[in-house]
Scaffold this active site. Sequence first.
Site, PDB file in Angstrom:
ATOM      1  CB  SER A 269      -0.895  -0.145   1.138  1.00 18.70           C
ATOM      2  OG  SER A 269      -0.994   0.869   2.476  1.00 18.70           O
ATOM      3  CE  LYS A 270      -0.869   4.314  -5.487  1.00 18.39           C
ATOM      4  NZ  LYS A 270      -1.372   5.386  -5.535  1.00 18.39           N
ATOM      5  NE  ARG A 271      -3.812   5.776   2.866  1.00 18.56           N
ATOM      6  CZ  ARG A 271      -5.271   5.314   3.078  1.00 18.56           C
ATOM      7  NH1 ARG A 271      -5.124   4.589   3.610  1.00 18.56           N
ATOM      8  NH2 ARG A 271      -5.431   5.747   1.631  1.00 18.56           N
ATOM      9  CE  LYS A 272       0.025  -1.803   5.939  1.00 20.42           C
ATOM     10  NZ  LYS A 272      -0.179  -2.869   5.651  1.00 20.42           N
TER      11      LYS A 272
END
Length: 499
Positions: free
Chosen positions: A267-270
């Site tokens: 995920s882009k969040r990680k």
Amino acid sequence: MSVTLNPGFTEVRTRFAPSPTGYLHVGGARSALFNLLFAKHNNGKFILRIEDTDQARSTEESLKMMIQDMVWLGLNWDEGVDPVTLKDMGAYAPYRQSDRLAIYKKVADELIANGKAYYCFMTDEELEAERARVKAINQNAHVESPYETWTLDQAKAELAKGKTAVVRFRTKHLRKDYLLNDLIRGEVRFPSDMVGDFVLLRSDGMPVYNFCCVVDDYMMKISHVLRAEEHLPNTLRQLMIYEGMNWPTPQFGHISLVLDDDRQKLSKRKGAVACDQFMKDGYLPEALNNFMALLGWSHPEGKEIFSMDEMIKLFTLDRVNASGAVFDRVKFKWMNAQYLRAQDNQTIWNQVKPYLVAAGISLPKEAGDTAWQMKSVETFKPKLEILTDAVALYQSLDDSKFEISEESNEALSWEPTKAVLTTWKNQIEAHATETFTEADFVAIENAVKTGANVKGKNLFMPIRVAVIGKPHGTEVKLLVPLMTKQSLLTRVNKVLSRI
RNA sequence: GUUCCCAUCGUCUAGUGGCCUAGGACACCUCCCUUUCACGGAGGAUACAGGGGUUCAAAUCCCCUUGGGAACGCCA
């Protein structure tokens, strides 16, 4: 070697269809890569289509970044949006879905006219209530629209009054299992009641993914759809639309997901999943391509490092496996190092230099000479894994950044250290020229050895501290020829003042 | 919850019924090279999720269990 085409297709055509809502993500890049490899392996065409029907999230800025990332990776497409002008390029234009609205409208009208789809006037509140009802039943139930039973005339009258409606695909009469022969997963059976009446056109007239995807794939004559596994359930809806329009279906292949360390979808969040970020961190595009290929595909001879040409030559779907793959950053780094170090020194210097400039590192004036540059690359190369590593490495040559590290304290506390460094200083001072050769250094070190009567690590560790401020690191013999007399004196004086 | 997908070393994978006492790569450990750290070289430890079948023979085929993931939008 060659691959079969479904009836209705004459050549292999694949596509990558990103939505321009951010940077290119490695998962997406890998899909693009596989599509390109498959197309090129089969002498086909690779198309870039832009799925920008979500107007709230799509931006021109994202499109540019995405294209820039694709270009950086060398994932060149034959048709789509021109990488420079961003204008349509190819015989099936337009390639941006936002420019194809009239086409979708026409297809939707046809579906409505022959009863395959209908207008639905449900309000948000009604929909919400319906969803709640369905959830309470807690079965494989789906949202049901009361407008499904309306006649077209009824709907048109409502429309005439200025009401807005979505267009839904009618699934009630399609209660049968759909069988997909997936190129990667084999037979996949979708149960009859897996989906309810789904939206084709939003109330503002914009088409929804599953709809425009089918329309475009058909019209652009896409023969093979290779995409991420998350789209597998969508395939049922798409199959229904193909059937409703009586269009030939392409072949589908669903690639596994690229996972994070926790085995969830990357995920882009990680952090660091954007190709752009890897570029900035100093990874080489060839290494990224190579690494991504290995996430699900394997070389027939088990090779780990191979070129794009080799991949194209050998890429077949039977070597693509169906299980998810964790993106291992450590191995990626190793692979990048392999690519980096396989290049010649001049190339490496050209790649490294911008990072040094950006980091504001000031090098001795000799650094302007090619000989110095090549020598420096040669000495630092074994420690270079990614281009950004160069900053810390070359920083050791920048006097203004010279610091004595914590771990140097031990060496500085040794009894003979002071004598070693004083002798070292005198030797440097006595040196006739401003620069040193390897042989000069060896001679000086020997002089210190006899002069201070010290050998072994008691000798070389303090010297290293006097050179780079640290007891460990690059071989001093290689470092000194990159430095100046002035610089070495400044450094040893600083260290001496600490004892 | 429902549906679908997946299941070999920690990780990426090879393996398509006998060649498997399961091979390679990263990481890890040991040794060699090296007056440090790396690089390089040589070794080592570590896996077929579990249970049933089918078969002379199963990591490979089938079923169940378990575990993991994804999808269930007027996002793509």
